[in-house]
Scaffold this active site. Sequence first.
Site, short mmCIF file in Angstrom:
data_model
loop_
_atom_site.label_atom_id
_atom_site.label_comp_id
_atom_site.label_asym_id
_atom_site.label_seq_id
_atom_site.Cartn_x
_atom_site.Cartn_y
_atom_site.Cartn_z
CG ASN A 17 56.86 78.36 -29.58
OD1 ASN A 17 57.17 79.35 -28.69
ND2 ASN A 17 57.71 78.30 -30.56
CE LYS A 19 56.95 80.59 -33.10
NZ LYS A 19 56.88 80.63 -34.63
CG HIS A 103 61.53 77.53 -32.33
ND1 HIS A 103 61.83 78.61 -33.34
CD2 HIS A 103 60.32 77.10 -32.56
CE1 HIS A 103 60.53 78.63 -33.93
NE2 HIS A 103 59.66 77.78 -33.43
CD GLU A 105 60.46 81.75 -34.53
OE1 GLU A 105 60.18 82.01 -33.30
OE2 GLU A 105 59.51 81.29 -35.18
CD GLU A 174 58.40 74.08 -34.88
OE1 GLU A 174 57.32 74.39 -34.75
OE2 GLU A 174 59.24 75.02 -34.46
N GLY A 180 55.04 80.40 -39.76
CA GLY A 180 54.58 81.77 -39.71
C GLY A 180 54.42 82.32 -41.20
CB SER A 216 51.50 77.61 -41.43
OG SER A 216 52.25 78.42 -41.54
#
Length: 252
Positions: A17, A19, A103, A105, A174, A180, A216
């Site tokens: 991904n 991003k 996702h 985010e 996730e 991250g 991660s």
Amino acid sequence: MDTQSREHSRKRLVMGNWKMHGNQAANTVLLDGLCAGVTAVPNCDVAVCVPFPYLGQANASLQGSGISWGAQDVSRHEQGAYTGEVAAAMLADFGCAWVLAGHSERRAMHGETDQLVADKAAAALSAGLTPVVCVGETLDEQEAGRTKDVISRQLAPVLALGASSLARIVLAYEPVWAIGTGLTATPDQAQEVHAFIRARLAELGVPQVRILYGGSVKASNAASLFAMPDIDGALVGGASLVAEEFLRIAAA
Ligand code: 13P
């Protein structure tokens, strides 16, 4: 189905991904590196989810490489006056096989609800794409012992799509606190949640759905995660931006 036959029936999938990273020049280096190295990982499906403007570049660069590509979001609508939205059929037009839905985010920064995420997954399926539906709890939720409640709530409208739809999706666990941050769920922590999700899928008659882990993931921790019976691959953020590192994850 026992653990061993489950493992054998699901080919591992390692998906990058990107991003909101990249530009045409940097993407060329990355995509060329992936094409050159992917033949060394024949036992793993490899895919990248790129920003919308670079779908054409992925479509051109990855043809015939064995690497598939997709987008990071999709509209729940088929077409129409939805300025800024991108329809699933448009993604299919650029050769996409996959699209991320929900996702963390997007859930956190764009207010995507569980129902909207399920609607996006359904829109993707209608256009022949495979949605990769992301679920995961925040640190507060984890510390409050609410992980499984949160996952259940997020999954409910997705599971309501029914077995024939579920058989054509991928799920990604996730944990938000691992994205991250350099903090990875331990293999046992991740396995516990994956087994929980698997059990829900099994109740609906679709235990074979692939469940990816994300947060991660790096070459150094991928093998221990992939050793878990219910972890079928990874959704990789930062480490997917360097071809060698990403392919090392796929080879793990
Ligand atoms: P990182 O691998 O950078 O933690 O990101 C995970 C992720 O959000 C993939 O979708």
